[in-house]
Motif scaffolding. Structure first.
Motif, PDB file in Angstrom:
ATOM      1  N   ALA A  61     -45.651  -6.407 -33.391  1.00 11.66           N
ATOM      2  CA  ALA A  61     -46.409  -7.606 -33.719  1.00 11.66           C
ATOM      3  C   ALA A  61     -45.474  -8.809 -33.834  1.00 11.66           C
ATOM      4  CB  ALA A  61     -47.160  -7.409 -35.031  1.00 11.66           C
ATOM      5  N   GLY A  62     -45.987  -9.961 -33.506  1.00 11.93           N
ATOM      6  CA  GLY A  62     -45.172 -11.172 -33.583  1.00 11.93           C
ATOM      7  C   GLY A  62     -46.023 -12.422 -33.610  1.00 11.93           C
ATOM      8  N   LYS A  63     -45.378 -13.543 -33.870  1.00 12.91           N
ATOM      9  CA  LYS A  63     -46.050 -14.835 -33.905  1.00 12.91           C
ATOM     10  C   LYS A  63     -45.441 -15.745 -32.847  1.00 12.91           C
ATOM     11  CE  LYS A  63     -46.948 -14.606 -38.898  1.00 12.91           C
ATOM     12  NZ  LYS A  63     -46.709 -15.251 -40.208  1.00 12.91           N
ATOM     13  N   GLU A  64     -46.307 -16.459 -32.157  1.00 15.03           N
ATOM     14  CA  GLU A  64     -45.863 -17.404 -31.139  1.00 15.03           C
ATOM     15  C   GLU A  64     -46.469 -18.767 -31.422  1.00 15.03           C
ATOM     16  OE1 GLU A  64     -43.728 -17.999 -29.144  1.00 15.03           O
ATOM     17  OE2 GLU A  64     -44.332 -18.714 -27.177  1.00 15.03           O
ATOM     18  N   GLU A  87     -39.989 -17.065 -42.053  1.00 15.72           N
ATOM     19  CA  GLU A  87     -40.746 -17.624 -40.938  1.00 15.72           C
ATOM     20  C   GLU A  87     -40.055 -18.834 -40.316  1.00 15.72           C
ATOM     21  OE1 GLU A  87     -45.383 -18.760 -39.935  1.00 15.72           O
ATOM     22  OE2 GLU A  87     -44.848 -17.185 -41.351  1.00 15.72           O
ATOM     23  N   SER A  90     -38.132 -14.260 -29.980  1.00 14.46           N
ATOM     24  CA  SER A  90     -38.831 -13.252 -30.762  1.00 14.46           C
ATOM     25  C   SER A  90     -38.321 -11.878 -30.354  1.00 14.46           C
ATOM     26  CB  SER A  90     -40.345 -13.357 -30.508  1.00 14.46           C
ATOM     27  OG  SER A  90     -41.048 -12.279 -31.099  1.00 14.46           O
ATOM     28  N   GLU A 109     -50.680 -15.195 -34.509  1.00 15.73           N
ATOM     29  CA  GLU A 109     -50.103 -13.878 -34.761  1.00 15.73           C
ATOM     30  C   GLU A 109     -50.816 -12.856 -33.893  1.00 15.73           C
ATOM     31  OE1 GLU A 109     -48.808 -11.004 -38.513  1.00 15.73           O
ATOM     32  OE2 GLU A 109     -50.086 -12.756 -38.845  1.00 15.73           O
ATOM     33  N   LYS A 111     -49.791 -21.930 -34.089  1.00 10.82           N
ATOM     34  CA  LYS A 111     -49.058 -20.682 -34.279  1.00 10.82           C
ATOM     35  C   LYS A 111     -50.059 -19.542 -34.406  1.00 10.82           C
ATOM     36  CE  LYS A 111     -44.871 -19.066 -36.513  1.00 10.82           C
ATOM     37  NZ  LYS A 111     -43.771 -19.453 -37.402  1.00 10.82           N
ATOM     38  N   ASN A 129     -45.747 -24.174 -39.081  1.00 10.77           N
ATOM     39  CA  ASN A 129     -46.939 -23.534 -39.630  1.00 10.77           C
ATOM     40  C   ASN A 129     -47.433 -24.312 -40.838  1.00 10.77           C
ATOM     41  OD1 ASN A 129     -48.937 -21.872 -40.626  1.00 10.77           O
ATOM     42  ND2 ASN A 129     -47.732 -20.001 -40.515  1.00 10.77           N
ATOM     43  N   ASN A 156     -49.513 -10.804 -26.429  1.00  7.01           N
ATOM     44  CA  ASN A 156     -48.293 -10.117 -26.858  1.00  7.01           C
ATOM     45  C   ASN A 156     -48.076  -8.942 -25.912  1.00  7.01           C
ATOM     46  OD1 ASN A 156     -46.267  -8.608 -28.087  1.00  7.01           O
ATOM     47  ND2 ASN A 156     -47.111  -8.787 -30.144  1.00  7.01           N
ATOM     48  N   SER A 207     -39.961 -15.970 -35.890  1.00  6.58           N
ATOM     49  CA  SER A 207     -40.954 -16.804 -35.207  1.00  6.58           C
ATOM     50  C   SER A 207     -40.664 -18.285 -35.387  1.00  6.58           C
ATOM     51  CB  SER A 207     -42.355 -16.486 -35.730  1.00  6.58           C
ATOM     52  OG  SER A 207     -42.471 -16.792 -37.111  1.00  6.58           O
TER      53      SER A 207
END
Length: 745
Positions: free
Chosen positions: A659-662, A361, A624, A689, A687, A114, A654, A557
């Motif tokens: 909630a998540g980040k990929e 992170e 995740s 969210e 990246k 990121n 998602n 993540s």
């Protein structure tokens, strides 16, 4: 610091008087910097020019008091601002106001994938360096992770040149907004610590340009780095700190670098070569500044009195001297004489939060069998095992060692987060060697003299009654375990940890391993444990960040910035021989240890793909607590001409409940090439969210640059017409979609 402030005040007063008389236009910040540099240079004597191109203490170089030009002060980084040391010694000065915030090691930063985290990192550490009145921060480090044995890998940004190149730029830019120069290191080919002063690296130009230089180039051309640190090793027979191929032909002529090249401490070996080799500022040439008696030992540096003597004897002219002095002046004007620098700050709540956020992170969830994580701790019995649960990790490891205001250990972080709802017990499990001090700083005494059997028996007994066992182990920044000046002895965990984990997993099926390291480690017990978390060296907020992830307060993540091999033989540098050098050749010539990089461009996942061996964990891997679904990739056209681009897009959704980040990764595969090429290469990542059920479109623009390889014979980047494939994945081995396209003549 008070002495420096007083000198600066005196110099500033003198400058004002001289400026009022119109004598010093180089002080006028409204003038172009090159005009100011040339004017200052024209006013300096030869002796003054020589004085500013070498050290005057461990971490400072002289200014020109007669002209009101201040000293230049450096400090070690790249994870925090080093505590003040004595003028002529490595030992600490004993200040009480130089404790810093320790930010995560750069492997952790790279694992965030990121650039926003990199910008936050550079901004925060720059503010701390500015507060400490430092002009140059010795970092960041971007050498490529060629072998998991390199003791200094934790200071770098992984195995892939594209990832490192993208991540280094925001760090440099935000750091320098504070008027503090980034000193990007170690340039170049510092890929091992064993024989680091004598290893003589040779490799193809293709490997040099494709693998080992891109991050440095990006730091210079995109980041605008104001200084570069040369490395200790040799390259094709010459030390990197006095190597015209690296420092002149590539760095200045090809990349247009206009900053200063600073030697690593003790990295200069010859006056004549240092004069012509492209070095600007010499530090640390193996003297404590006192042992030569009354005469200042710094005047004996290679670019000090020996240089003046050659000039006075007419053996060399001052052409190179003027270039060096100009480069150092430019650095001083950008930093020490920059009157637009903002105020700095130290240990602010914002910096502590930044350290925690970056660590959270960057932490990577490697395995999560049965979705055991995040932990439901209410009313549960938790057993924490392992020395790394209590061992401070901000001290040690070499020059990146720090004195911090606070370091939250993993055990303390777990107690803060779960102590009110769960019963948390700690047992040692194993014990490593205990170091007494580091650069005069006393280490926390956590020695345990019990036998291995006693500690394992205690852990097994405690594990029988626990709902969860959290084993916190790994490496520890001691010599031979992630540490400057030494490489690791092997891929395995030290201190009998494998046995401890294996025995615990026989007793309790809910074993969660938190691995603290800056390198890949072997995991012979991987099938026996429920979960594995890569916790890195995460700085001041390490324990809180780990607890954030284990509890689910932060959805992990992070993605691996390097491959975890099953065994050392799966690594190209080891499979193809010569690491740590050609021993037979070394016996014949003990001055240098020759090493040819037979693995060439096949480093990390490039080698793993080539040999078709499944790694323990692939490059780019990271799980995740939610799930992501990739749509069908799309392209705006099916081919590009030689000067065009193609825009790719793919939808990511998602499909989980939180909630998540990929991080969507784009790899490019050249289906037919006149030269051998990797199966695929990372050429883009993004990246995103996503809230539960949310879907976003990720877009990549691919041009000729992303399709090119470096042609040694032509000394040029070449994109051959033909068929290519764009691969979209969650890791280098988890490809979710692909598209074929063509490059036309």
């Amino acid at each position: 610091m008070k002495q420096k402030s007083l000198l600066l005040a005196i110099a500033a007063s003198a400058t004002l008087l001289c400026s009022a008389a119109g004598l010093l236009p180089y002080q006028n910040t409204s003038l172009p910097i090159e005009e100011r540099v040339n004017d200052a240079l024209s006013r300096m004597t030869t002796a003054e020019k020589v004085a500013i191109i070498h050290a005057q203490s461990k971490f400072s170089s002289a200014g020109v008091p007669r002209l009101g030009i201040p000293e230049l002060w450096c400090t070690d980084g790249p994870h925090g601002v080093r505590p003040e040391v004595l003028w002529d010694e490595w030992n600490q000065a004993g200040w009480t106001n130089d404790s810093c915030t320790a930010f995560p090691a750069l492997t952790c930063l790279a694992a965030t994938w990121n650039p926003e985290m990199s910008a936050l990192y550079g901004k925060s550490i720059g503010e701390e360096a500015r507060y400490r009145e430092k002009d140059v921060l010795l970092g960041p480090g971007v050498n490529i992770y060629r072998t998991p044995l390199n003791g200094r890998n934790f200071e770098y940004m992984g195995e892939d040149p594209y990832l490192a190149a993208v991540m280094v730029v925001p760090y440099v830019q935000e750091l320098q907004k504070n008027g503090v120069a980034a000193c990007v290191k170690h340039y170049a080919l510092n890929n091992q610590e064993y024989f680091r002063h004598t290893v003589d690296v040779d490799l193809s130009d293709r490997a040099l340009y494709e693998i080992y230089l891109p991050a440095f180039k990006a730091a210079v051309q995109k980041g605008g780095a104001w200084s570069i640190m040369s490395s200790y090793n040799l390259y094709k027979g010459l030390h990197a700190g006095q190597n015209p191929r690296l420092l002149k032909e590539i760095l200045r002529d090809e990349w247009g670098f206009d900053g200063a090249v600073i030697s690593d401490w003790g990295g200069v070996h010859n006056t004549a070569q240092a004069i012509t080799g492209g070095l600007d500022l010499e530090f640390g040439s193996w003297t404590n500044g006192l042992s030569e008696g009354k005469k200042n030992a710094y005047d004996s540096y290679y670019l000090a009195d020996p240089y003046l003597k050659l000039i006075s004897e007419g053996k060399v002219d001052t052409k190179e001297l003027d270039k060096k002095a100009a480069n150092v002046l430019r650095l001083i004007f950008r930093t020490a004489m920059n009157n637009e620098k903002p105020f700095g700050s130290l240990n602010t709540p914002e910096h502590v939060e930044a350290a925690r956020r970056i660590a959270g992170e960057g932490i990577v969830l490697l395995k999560n069998e049965g979705a055991i994580l995040p932990l439901d701790m209410s009313g549960k019995k938790i057993l924490v095992v392992g020395e790394n649960a209590i061992k401070p990790m901000t001290v040690g490891g070499g020059s990146s060692s720090l004195k911090v205001r606070e370091e939250v250990s993993p055990l303390e972080g777990l107690r803060r987060r779960f102590g009110k709802v769960a019963e948390i017990t700690y047992v040692r499990g194993y014990a490593g060697e205990q170091l007494k001090d580091h650069d005069g700083m006393k280490l926390l005494d956590i020695s345990d003299n019990r036998s291995e059997e006693e500690m394992i028996s205690e852990a097994i007994a405690a594990a029988k009654n626990a709902d969860y066992v959290i084993f916190v182990g790994g490496l520890n920044k001691n010599p031979y375990q992630d540490c400057e000046n030494t490489d690791r002895a092997g891929l395995g965990l030290p201190y009998g940890q494998d046995k401890v984990i294996t025995e615990l997993s026989k007793i309790n099926r809910n074993v969660i391993v938190v691995n603290i390291s800056g390198n890949a480690v072997a995991m012979p017990w991987i099938k026996d444990v429920a979960a594995v978390v890569q916790g890195w060296y995460s700085g001041s907020e390490a324990g809180n960040a780990i607890a954030d992830v284990l509890s689910g307060d932060v959805n992990p993540s992070g993605k691996l910035p390097f491959t975890f091999p099953v065994r050392l033989e799966d690594v190209g540098a080891h499979a193809m021989g010569e690491y740590p050098g050609n021993a037979d050749a070394f016996k014949c010539n003990k001055d240098t240890m020759p090493e040819y990089y037979k693995d060439d461009i096949f480093v990390g996942y490039r080698h793993a793909d080539k040999i078709k061996n499944a790694p323990l964990f692939p490059f780019g891997h990271g799980l995740s607590y939610t799930s992501f679904e990739y749509g069908k990739p799309m392209a705006d056209k099916k081919q590009m001409d030689a000067d065009g681009t193609i825009t790719f897009s793919i939808n990511v959704k998602n499909t989980g409940k939180i909630a998540g980040k990929e991080t969507v990764q784009l790899y490019i595969s050249d289906k037919k090439s006149s030269l051998p090429r990797p199966v695929k290469e990372l050429k883009g990542f993004s990246k995103v969210e996503l809230a539960p059920g949310e879907e976003k479109t990720v877009t990549f623009i691919v041009g000729k640059e992303e399709l090119s390889y470096f042609d040694d014979a032509k000394h040029a980047w070449v994109a051959e017409p033909g068929t290519f494939e764009a691969l979209f994945g969650s890791s280098s081995r988890d490809i979710r979609g692909s598209l074929t396209f063509k490059l036309t003549d």
